[in-house]
Write a protein that holds these residues in place. Structure first.
Motif, PDB file in Angstrom:
ATOM      1  N   ASP A  33       0.860  -1.192   0.000  1.00  0.00           N
ATOM      2  CA  ASP A  33       0.000   0.000   0.000  1.00  0.00           C
ATOM      3  C   ASP A  33       0.892   1.237   0.000  1.00  0.00           C
ATOM      4  N   ALA A 121      -4.657  -3.590   5.551  1.00  0.00           N
ATOM      5  CA  ALA A 121      -4.353  -2.220   5.130  1.00  0.00           C
ATOM      6  C   ALA A 121      -5.578  -1.327   5.282  1.00  0.00           C
ATOM      7  N   HIS A 125      -6.044   2.176   7.675  1.00  0.00           N
ATOM      8  CA  HIS A 125      -6.570   3.462   7.203  1.00  0.00           C
ATOM      9  C   HIS A 125      -7.823   3.848   7.999  1.00  0.00           C
TER      10      HIS A 125
END
Length: 223
Positions: A33, A121, A125
């Motif tokens: 990412d 990921a 976030h």
């Protein structure tokens, strides 16, 4: 860092995981990412605390079953000394004791290792956006602990609740792992108002994280 820009700074992540396979998989999910940066991957709580003494990442991806200390000790250290850092637990333990000890210590989210790697990921976030990602089975367990207070006798009416009905409604949505923005949409209020409510809840319950707030409110019979 080549992928970092002033407009979109990378989220810096420390991985604390003693199983080599999972350490590799979690690290790779972060490296894949471009908005995330892997600061380090360590296998013990001692190594994690040493890293934290020199630098503060944005997020710690933490296993609870460390070989040298309980993962909750790392969470408590972060809550006391680096509260701006979010701790996202990723573990095999889904029992009440581990779940609620981690949330009470200050964990921001709680995922089981059977969660898909693609969720790692996204959950990082989510945490930085104000959310509290929790595996569905864990969220169900947390919600199962939320029971209305036992009815009092007419001679002894219950005292005024610590939280308002609006605050309790908001806290229930928080326990589901929803972001502040999503909660605002559901309650038809702005994210800024959601944050204001959350801060007021923290003050009333004398806590410093979403997990602690849910735990304390549940223990008090408010949820």
């Amino acid at each position: 860092m080549p992928n970092e820009s002033p407009l979109h700074p990378q989220v810096r992540v420390l991985v604390v995981e003693d199983e080599p396979e999972f350490m590799h998989r979690f690290s790779q999910a972060i490296l894949d990412d471009r908005h995330l940066a892997l600061t380090a991957a360590v296998s013990t709580g001692t190594a994690a605390l040493a890293m934290l003494s020199a630098d503060t990442p944005d997020v710690i991806l933490l296993d609870l079953g460390l070989p040298d200390m309980r993962g909750t000790e790392v969470i408590k250290h972060v809550a006391r000394h680096q509260p701006e850092c979010d701790v996202l637990v990723v573990t095999m333990f889904g029992d009440d004791q581990h779940v609620f000890e981690a949330l009470e210590a200050g964990a921001t989210g709680y995922l089981l290792k059977d969660s898909g790697l693609e969720r790692i990921a996204a959950s990082i976030h989510d945490v930085r956006a104000g959310g509290s990602p929790i595996s569905p089975s864990i969220a169900r367990r947390v919600l199962a602990r939320m029971r209305p207070p036992t009815a009092k006798s007419p001679e002894q009416p219950p005292p005024d609740p610590v939280l308002t009905s609006r605050e309790i409604e908001l806290l229930k949505l928080t326990a589901k792992g929803l972001s502040f923005e999503k909660i605002g949409e559901l309650l038809e209020i702005s994210p800024h108002t959601v944050v204001a409510h959350v801060k007021k809840i923290y003050r009333k319950l004398a806590v410093h994280s979403r997990g602690e707030a849910v735990y304390e409110a549940t223990q008090m019979g408010l949820l």
